[in-house]
Design an enzyme around this catalytic site. Structure first.
Site: not given
Length: 253
Positions: A13, A103, A181
């Site tokens: 990003k 981060d 599932t």
């Protein structure tokens, strides 16, 4: 103009910081991407930064690539930001502050700058990280768990019956509980992570006596918030906001 980059395990990003503020976040998948795809998006835009600040949790190979391309394309040396002991009233709670992920530290800086109060950050990406800060800016520590897709991949690769049943499932979004599932696996991961985030926020409030302001970021933020009991603010670019705060500080000589 300053380029700030947040490199996660799956996506990259970035945004541009100018005198008018931070631009909108842009993102591209770098994991298993064909050579040149993500590098072209970042380095061939025609814009030229005066500085490049990076949060990188994708390893040394990514760091080397960014360093080389930034020098070649921009004639700028990359500044890799790592966690510190303290930043403007925010105190790192790790026993070894340098081991806190960049981060996570930057997301806390971004959130602390916005709130200046007790807070909790939920970063829902490849891994889901939960970190909290009290009203005095003391980082209380955090939690890390596999993200939604990683949980799904583990069940698909480490089981036989579930993986086989999932192959013949028809995805359906109807109802709260799944009737197939593959849906049960996906929702199970979402519920598990939403429950972790909710419980963390509750424990933080119980231990500090203050209800933390909740910030949710990361690519899967929307999936988790829709299931959580606690209400939080989605801030997609929280790590980039933290980088922008760092970038705004005077450059050390």
């Amino acid at each position: 103009m300053i380029l700030v980059i947040d490199v996660g395990n799956t996506r990259l990003k970035w945004a541009w910081l100018t005198s008018t503020g931070l631009s909108n976040q842009q993102a591209i998948v770098h994991r298993d991407a064909k050579p040149g795809i993500w590098t072209a998006a970042l380095f061939e835009s025609g814009q030229r930064p005066t500085r490049v600040l990076v949060s990188n949790v994708a390893g040394s190979g990514m760091a080397k690539t960014l360093t080389q391309l930034s020098k070649k394309k921009f004639r700028v040396k990359v500044e890799f930001v790592t966690a510190a002991q303290e930043f403007h009233g925010l105190t790192n709670g790790y026993l070894d502050p340098s081991l806190l992920g960049a981060d996570r530290w930057l997301a806390l800086i971004g959130a602390w700058t916005l709130a200046r109060s007790a807070l909790c950050v939920v970063d829902a990406g490849t891994a889901v990280k939960v970190d909290s800060v009290d009203a005095n800016g003391q980082h209380l520590g955090g939690l890390i768990a596999p993200g939604i897709h990683m949980m799904r991949e583990a069940l698909m690769s480490k089981t036989s019956d579930i993986a086989k049943a999932a192959e013949h499932s028809t995805p359906s979004l109807a109802g709260i509980l799944a009737n197939n599932t593959i849906g049960a696996v996906s929702r199970g991961a979402v519920f598990a992570l939403a429950g972790m985030a909710d419980r963390a926020a509750e424990v933080i409030e119980q231990s500090t006596g203050v209800k933390p302001k909740l910030f949710i970021t990361g690519g899967d933020a929307g999936m988790i918030t829709g299931t959580m009991r606690c209400h939080g603010e989605i801030v997609p670019d929280l790590v980039l906001q933290g980088l922008a705060v760092i970038a705004a500080q005077p450059v050390q000589a």
